[in-house]
Scaffold this active site. Structure first.
Site, PDB file in Angstrom:
ATOM      1  N   ARG A 100     -15.481   5.032  -7.020  1.00  0.00           N
ATOM      2  CA  ARG A 100     -15.707   4.477  -5.681  1.00  0.00           C
ATOM      3  C   ARG A 100     -14.567   4.851  -4.742  1.00  0.00           C
ATOM      4  O   ARG A 100     -14.781   5.210  -3.581  1.00  0.00           O
ATOM      5  CB  ARG A 100     -15.827   2.951  -5.777  1.00  0.00           C
ATOM      6  N   ARG A 102     -16.038 -11.809 -11.542  1.00  0.00           N
ATOM      7  CA  ARG A 102     -16.235 -11.356 -12.923  1.00  0.00           C
ATOM      8  C   ARG A 102     -15.588 -12.326 -13.907  1.00  0.00           C
ATOM      9  O   ARG A 102     -16.109 -12.574 -14.988  1.00  0.00           O
ATOM     10  CB  ARG A 102     -15.664  -9.955 -13.089  1.00  0.00           C
ATOM     11  N   ASP A 109     -14.473   2.007 -10.573  1.00  0.00           N
ATOM     12  CA  ASP A 109     -13.677   1.690  -9.385  1.00  0.00           C
ATOM     13  C   ASP A 109     -12.991   2.950  -8.847  1.00  0.00           C
ATOM     14  O   ASP A 109     -12.926   3.172  -7.629  1.00  0.00           O
ATOM     15  CB  ASP A 109     -12.612   0.645  -9.714  1.00  0.00           C
TER      16      ASP A 109
END
Length: 312
Positions: A150, A87, A147
């Site tokens: 997840r 990223r 995140d």
């Protein structure tokens, strides 16, 4: 009447519009993209589904004026992350885009909150806040909301419990230096590291390492397989928008500029934050252990170093 403007009609922007439409987040949704054919097609497709969702109006254009009057502007436009690319490697091109975009947005939607989704989200949230000159509470990023989702999903699957009963956070960078907050994670109110479920194996160090590795590398796997992540980030962003537009006082790990948080200064990263109609009202100081504190500071340094190389 609440209005969302989404910058970028690519996979992420269009999916945020779709998720927001299904959830009835706002009465007006506007899509802006420099590719007029693409934005027209996405809006037409979305409008064809209006019969099946809470009523809203959807419009799109390659004219930034379509964002006028927005309560929240969601920035998704930018260079696309390629397979194997971090990223942070996207930073340069996307910062240049922001230099052009932010002044235009301030002209047409001066009262809007700015929600950054484009990667690297922590770096760009800082850049957008600086370029806009807006109060820090009005500029924030999607951060580690995805995140953390997840993380909770993988823990729930491993423990064979409902994901809604798992409370666990990823903090720091939305990227390679992020860290799991094991010490504050709970399942049904029981600290995760003390959890002992009958008939289920305990969560070992190896299990924890494997779970976190899958969290941190999830985007790389998805991008390699289908070219982009879009469904989960679309839903995550829709939830952030709900927290804002419905004034929910919801605690979410969004990215915002921190000053004096556990000794961390002048950088954007994700910690649990109270999100409401005014944006990020405040951040919650977590009771972290020494390892987690050090990990959060290292993550802050990683983000700050990239910001400095970009001249901010």
């Amino acid at each position: 009447m609440s209005k969302i403007a989404i910058i970028g009609a690519g996979a992420v922007g269009a999916t945020i519009a779709y998720a927001s439409m299904i959830r009835g987040v706002a009465k007006q949704i506007a899509l802006y993209d420099v590719n007029r054919a693409k934005v027209d097609a996405e809006v037409l497709d979305l409008n064809h589904g209006l019969q099946f969702v809470p009523m809203a109006t959807l419009e799109g254009s390659d004219d930034i004026g379509v964002c006028a009057g927005a309560d929240v502007v969601v920035i998704t436009a930018g260079a696309k992350q390629k397979p194997g690319q971090t990223r942070m490697e996207l930073a340069g091109a996307n910062v240049e885009l922001c230099r052009t975009l932010v002044p235009q947005l301030l002209k047409v939607a001066p009262n809007a909150l700015l929600l950054v989704v484009t990667n690297p989200v922590d770096v760009l949230t800082y850049v957008v806040q600086k370029l806009s000159g807006l109060p820090t509470r009005r500029v924030f990023g999607s951060g580690t909301v995805l995140d953390s989702s997840r993380f909770r999903f993988l823990l729930a699957r491993h423990l064979d419990v409902a994901v809604q009963n798992v409370h666990a956070l990823i903090a720091g960078e939305h990227g390679d230096s992020e860290l799991p907050l094991w010490s504050t994670a709970t399942v049904g109110g029981v600290p995760l590291l003390q959890l002992a479920l009958p008939g289920r194996a305990p969560l070992t160090e190896e299990d924890r390492a494997h779970i976190f590795d899958n969290v941190r590398n999830a985007a790389y796997h998805i991008i390699r397989g289908k070219g982009a992540t879009n469904y989960a980030i679309g839903l995550a962003t829709a939830q952030i928008l709900e927290a804002v537009l419905h004034d929910e006082q919801r605690v979410l790990p969004v990215s915002s500029r921190l000053e004096g948080y556990l000794g961390i200064q002048d950088v954007c990263l994700s910690v649990p934050s109270i999100v409401n109609r005014m944006g990020v009202e405040s951040v919650l100081e977590l009771p972290l252990n020494d390892t987690e504190r050090e990990g959060l500071r290292r993550s802050a340094d990683t983000i700050r170093n990239t910001i400095r190389t970009l001249g901010f």
